[in-house]
Write a protein that holds these residues in place. Structure first.
Motif, PDB file in Angstrom:
ATOM      1  N   ASP A  31       1.062  -1.053  -0.002  1.00 27.10           N
ATOM      2  CA  ASP A  31       0.033  -0.197  -0.004  1.00 27.10           C
ATOM      3  C   ASP A  31       0.764   1.191  -0.048  1.00 27.10           C
ATOM      4  OD1 ASP A  31      -2.267   1.667   0.280  1.00 27.10           O
ATOM      5  OD2 ASP A  31      -1.926   1.835   2.318  1.00 27.10           O
ATOM      6  N   GLN A  32       2.055   1.355   0.869  1.00 22.01           N
ATOM      7  CA  GLN A  32       2.853   2.237   1.054  1.00 22.01           C
ATOM      8  C   GLN A  32       3.628   2.479  -0.503  1.00 22.01           C
ATOM      9  OE1 GLN A  32       3.348   4.692   3.471  1.00 22.01           O
ATOM     10  NE2 GLN A  32       4.312   5.672   1.750  1.00 22.01           N
ATOM     11  N   LEU A  33       4.017   1.637  -1.109  1.00 23.43           N
ATOM     12  CA  LEU A  33       4.483   1.561  -2.349  1.00 23.43           C
ATOM     13  C   LEU A  33       3.857   2.439  -3.590  1.00 23.43           C
ATOM     14  CD1 LEU A  33       6.370  -1.987  -2.711  1.00 23.43           C
ATOM     15  CD2 LEU A  33       7.524   0.407  -2.823  1.00 23.43           C
ATOM     16  N   SER A  34       2.185   2.141  -3.320  1.00 20.98           N
ATOM     17  CA  SER A  34       1.275   2.319  -4.359  1.00 20.98           C
ATOM     18  C   SER A  34       1.434   4.053  -4.022  1.00 20.98           C
ATOM     19  CB  SER A  34      -0.057   2.035  -4.135  1.00 20.98           C
ATOM     20  OG  SER A  34      -0.606   2.258  -2.994  1.00 20.98           O
ATOM     21  N   ASP A  35       1.486   4.557  -2.923  1.00 23.80           N
ATOM     22  CA  ASP A  35       1.385   5.702  -2.487  1.00 23.80           C
ATOM     23  C   ASP A  35       2.701   6.520  -2.902  1.00 23.80           C
ATOM     24  OD1 ASP A  35      -0.016   8.201  -0.976  1.00 23.80           O
ATOM     25  OD2 ASP A  35       1.859   7.854   0.234  1.00 23.80           O
ATOM     26  N   ASP A  36       3.563   5.862  -2.936  1.00 20.45           N
ATOM     27  CA  ASP A  36       5.003   6.437  -3.382  1.00 20.45           C
ATOM     28  C   ASP A  36       5.056   6.721  -4.737  1.00 20.45           C
ATOM     29  OD1 ASP A  36       5.940   6.427  -0.646  1.00 20.45           O
ATOM     30  OD2 ASP A  36       7.006   4.620  -0.816  1.00 20.45           O
ATOM     31  N   ALA A  37       4.521   5.792  -5.545  1.00 16.28           N
ATOM     32  CA  ALA A  37       4.474   5.864  -6.909  1.00 16.28           C
ATOM     33  C   ALA A  37       3.678   7.047  -7.412  1.00 16.28           C
ATOM     34  CB  ALA A  37       3.886   4.634  -7.559  1.00 16.28           C
ATOM     35  N   LEU A  38       2.406   7.290  -6.423  1.00 15.22           N
ATOM     36  CA  LEU A  38       1.715   8.323  -6.955  1.00 15.22           C
ATOM     37  C   LEU A  38       2.302   9.810  -6.662  1.00 15.22           C
ATOM     38  CD1 LEU A  38      -1.171   9.679  -7.536  1.00 15.22           C
ATOM     39  CD2 LEU A  38      -1.962   9.187  -5.364  1.00 15.22           C
ATOM     40  N   GLN A  39       2.948  10.023  -5.560  1.00 14.13           N
ATOM     41  CA  GLN A  39       3.684  10.947  -5.309  1.00 14.13           C
ATOM     42  C   GLN A  39       4.932  11.597  -6.265  1.00 14.13           C
ATOM     43  OE1 GLN A  39       2.557  12.868  -2.813  1.00 14.13           O
ATOM     44  NE2 GLN A  39       1.379  11.204  -2.255  1.00 14.13           N
ATOM     45  N   MET A  40       5.579  10.188  -6.798  1.00 15.54           N
ATOM     46  CA  MET A  40       6.501  10.728  -7.853  1.00 15.54           C
ATOM     47  C   MET A  40       5.496  10.944  -9.168  1.00 15.54           C
ATOM     48  SD  MET A  40       9.641   9.808  -6.828  1.00 15.54           S
ATOM     49  CE  MET A  40       8.803  10.820  -5.376  1.00 15.54           C
ATOM     50  N   VAL A  41       4.447  10.581  -9.397  1.00 14.79           N
ATOM     51  CA  VAL A  41       3.715  11.186 -10.632  1.00 14.79           C
ATOM     52  C   VAL A  41       3.411  12.452 -10.513  1.00 14.79           C
ATOM     53  CG1 VAL A  41       1.821  10.857 -11.920  1.00 14.79           C
ATOM     54  CG2 VAL A  41       3.028   8.714 -11.202  1.00 14.79           C
ATOM     55  N   LYS A  42       2.963  12.944  -9.367  1.00 13.31           N
ATOM     56  CA  LYS A  42       2.662  14.274  -8.992  1.00 13.31           C
ATOM     57  C   LYS A  42       3.997  15.219  -9.353  1.00 13.31           C
ATOM     58  CE  LYS A  42      -0.987  13.428  -5.649  1.00 13.31           C
ATOM     59  NZ  LYS A  42      -1.339  13.426  -4.006  1.00 13.31           N
ATOM     60  N   LEU A  43       4.987  14.791  -8.979  1.00 15.75           N
ATOM     61  CA  LEU A  43       6.215  15.509  -9.254  1.00 15.75           C
ATOM     62  C   LEU A  43       6.745  15.404 -10.599  1.00 15.75           C
ATOM     63  CD1 LEU A  43       7.765  14.633  -5.713  1.00 15.75           C
ATOM     64  CD2 LEU A  43       6.910  16.847  -6.382  1.00 15.75           C
ATOM     65  N   HIS A  44       6.010  14.634 -11.501  1.00 13.28           N
ATOM     66  CA  HIS A  44       6.363  14.624 -12.751  1.00 13.28           C
ATOM     67  C   HIS A  44       7.583  13.601 -13.094  1.00 13.28           C
ATOM     68  CE1 HIS A  44       3.787  17.722 -14.636  1.00 13.28           C
ATOM     69  NE2 HIS A  44       3.810  18.332 -13.454  1.00 13.28           N
ATOM     70  N   ARG A  45       7.914  12.845 -12.015  1.00  9.79           N
ATOM     71  CA  ARG A  45       9.025  11.816 -11.979  1.00  9.79           C
ATOM     72  C   ARG A  45       8.507  10.495 -12.391  1.00  9.79           C
ATOM     73  NH1 ARG A  45      11.837  12.913  -6.359  1.00  9.79           N
ATOM     74  NH2 ARG A  45      13.083  11.112  -7.113  1.00  9.79           N
ATOM     75  N   TYR A  46       8.284  10.304 -13.722  1.00  8.68           N
ATOM     76  CA  TYR A  46       7.333   9.532 -14.259  1.00  8.68           C
ATOM     77  C   TYR A  46       8.514   7.905 -14.401  1.00  8.68           C
ATOM     78  CZ  TYR A  46       4.557  13.201 -16.012  1.00  8.68           C
ATOM     79  OH  TYR A  46       3.801  14.271 -15.918  1.00  8.68           O
ATOM     80  N   GLU A  47       9.814   7.980 -14.459  1.00  9.83           N
ATOM     81  CA  GLU A  47      10.576   6.983 -14.405  1.00  9.83           C
ATOM     82  C   GLU A  47      10.668   6.357 -13.160  1.00  9.83           C
ATOM     83  OE1 GLU A  47      14.145   7.825 -16.425  1.00  9.83           O
ATOM     84  OE2 GLU A  47      13.250   8.196 -18.300  1.00  9.83           O
ATOM     85  N   ASP A  48      10.800   7.429 -12.020  1.00  4.77           N
ATOM     86  CA  ASP A  48      10.999   6.786 -10.864  1.00  4.77           C
ATOM     87  C   ASP A  48       9.379   6.019 -10.383  1.00  4.77           C
ATOM     88  OD1 ASP A  48      13.311   7.636 -10.477  1.00  4.77           O
ATOM     89  OD2 ASP A  48      12.741   9.820  -9.727  1.00  4.77           O
ATOM     90  N   ALA A  49       8.545   6.612 -10.684  1.00  6.63           N
ATOM     91  CA  ALA A  49       7.146   5.911 -10.674  1.00  6.63           C
ATOM     92  C   ALA A  49       6.884   4.621 -11.067  1.00  6.63           C
ATOM     93  CB  ALA A  49       5.916   6.770 -10.795  1.00  6.63           C
ATOM     94  N   LYS A  50       7.306   4.417 -12.338  1.00  5.70           N
ATOM     95  CA  LYS A  50       7.235   3.130 -12.877  1.00  5.70           C
ATOM     96  C   LYS A  50       8.536   2.158 -12.405  1.00  5.70           C
ATOM     97  CE  LYS A  50       7.818   0.827 -17.349  1.00  5.70           C
ATOM     98  NZ  LYS A  50       8.475  -0.247 -16.870  1.00  5.70           N
ATOM     99  N   LYS A  51       9.542   2.557 -11.791  1.00  4.86           N
ATOM    100  CA  LYS A  51      10.338   1.774 -11.081  1.00  4.86           C
ATOM    101  C   LYS A  51       9.636   1.313  -9.917  1.00  4.86           C
ATOM    102  CE  LYS A  51      14.721   3.637 -12.890  1.00  4.86           C
ATOM    103  NZ  LYS A  51      15.758   4.534 -12.407  1.00  4.86           N
ATOM    104  N   LEU A  52       8.863   2.284  -9.094  1.00  4.50           N
ATOM    105  CA  LEU A  52       8.393   1.685  -8.101  1.00  4.50           C
ATOM    106  C   LEU A  52       7.192   0.835  -8.221  1.00  4.50           C
ATOM    107  CD1 LEU A  52       8.058   5.102  -6.019  1.00  4.50           C
ATOM    108  CD2 LEU A  52       9.430   3.272  -5.358  1.00  4.50           C
ATOM    109  N   LEU A  53       6.384   1.108  -9.286  1.00  7.55           N
ATOM    110  CA  LEU A  53       5.344   0.292  -9.526  1.00  7.55           C
ATOM    111  C   LEU A  53       5.972  -1.140 -10.391  1.00  7.55           C
ATOM    112  CD1 LEU A  53       3.288   2.702 -11.735  1.00  7.55           C
ATOM    113  CD2 LEU A  53       2.596   1.711  -9.613  1.00  7.55           C
ATOM    114  N   ASP A  54       7.139  -1.233 -10.741  1.00  2.50           N
ATOM    115  CA  ASP A  54       7.847  -2.511 -11.292  1.00  2.50           C
ATOM    116  C   ASP A  54       8.092  -3.336  -9.942  1.00  2.50           C
ATOM    117  OD1 ASP A  54       7.198  -2.027 -14.026  1.00  2.50           O
ATOM    118  OD2 ASP A  54       9.311  -1.127 -14.011  1.00  2.50           O
ATOM    119  N   TYR A  55       8.652  -2.605  -8.989  1.00  3.98           N
ATOM    120  CA  TYR A  55       8.987  -3.088  -7.689  1.00  3.98           C
ATOM    121  C   TYR A  55       7.896  -3.762  -6.946  1.00  3.98           C
ATOM    122  CZ  TYR A  55      11.007  -3.792  -3.004  1.00  3.98           C
ATOM    123  OH  TYR A  55      11.622  -4.194  -2.021  1.00  3.98           O
TER     124      TYR A  55
END
Length: 262
Positions: A31-55
């Motif tokens: 659940d925390q990983l999903s929130d972290d991914a959303l925060q990355m998207v809000k910051l336009h850090r899409y590659e970091d968000a994808k890495k979190l989603l892959d993890y």
């Protein structure tokens, strides 16, 4: 004071005592990983968000194989919403707002699975009901353009919370709401022109408002009051003990200081 607020304060005060006594569950970490991914998207850090989603995908596979914590329906909903989130972060043609919508959808799904009370998707009540109110006003004023615009906006918002709703709400109730929404969307001209069809607008508004009210109720379950009372007693005893220890310590220091002066 609202019961939920009382519980939150009590839990917060007890954190120094309990936070280290229990490990975070695997599903809570997801659940925390999903929130972290959303925060990355809000910051336009899409590659970091994808890495979190892959993890997340790797960890989710491990958790599912070991414990099977989710039902078949929940597993399907998580998988679909996760795939949409991954595609959104990886696709450069999707605009920022749509990326946020898709990853938010996934985030709400994970929260719906882990939250026992008042899941995050209920926080969407205000924007959804505001847009719905503007849609209804456009219907009664006969404003076709604004009716269509606000209906489309409502459908977009409803799509964001829909998967998480399916986790927390009975199937029959979801189907009833879906039927009304499908009718209004399919027969837009008739709803706009015919007072009889406009009753579907009123009925849908009542169904949605009742659902939000029930899912985000402020009153604690009566069975939780013993938790509130017992937790309060623990806090009082804990604070009293700490105060007593501090008092004893200060007295001892004073005695030692007096002896040193003699």
């Amino acid at each position: 004071m609202k019961a939920r607020f009382i519980i939150a304060i009590m839990i917060f005060l007890l954190l120094p005592i309990t936070v280290y006594s229990e490990e975070t569950s695997p599903i809570d970490r997801l659940d925390q990983l999903s929130d972290d991914a959303l925060q990355m998207v809000k910051l336009h850090r899409y590659e970091d968000a994808k890495k979190l989603l892959d993890y997340f995908s790797d960890q989710f596979r491990v958790v599912s194989e070991r414990k099977r914590p989710l039902s078949t329906d929940e597993l399907r909903i998580v998988t679909i919403s996760h795939d949409e989130a991954v595609q959104a972060t990886a696709n450069t043609t999707i605009d920022h707002n749509e990326k946020i919508n898709r990853v938010t959808k996934f985030r709400l799904v994970m929260d719906a699975i882990t939250s026992q009370n008042q899941p995050l998707w209920t926080e969407m009540e205000s924007p959804i009901m505001t847009v719905f109110g503007e849609m209804k006003e456009a219907v009664y004023s006969g404003d076709k353009e604004h009716f269509y615009t606000n209906l489309n906006a409502f459908l977009s918002l409803y799509d964001v919370i829909y998967p998480s709703m399916k986790i927390n709400v009975d199937v029959e109730r979801i189907q009833k709401i879906d039927t009304r929404i499908d009718y209004i969307n399919r027969y837009r001209p008739q709803v706009l022109a015919d007072e009889a069809n406009q009753q579907e607008i009123e009925a849908l508004e009542a169904d949605l408002q009742l659902l939000f009210d029930e899912m985000s109720g402020d009153e604690a379950d009566p069975s939780l009051w013993w938790v509130i009372i017992s937790t309060g007693s623990i806090i009082i005893l804990t604070l009293s003990y700490v105060g007593w220890r501090k008092y004893k310590g200060d007295r001892q220091k004073e005695k030692n200081r007096s002896r040193g002066q003699k």
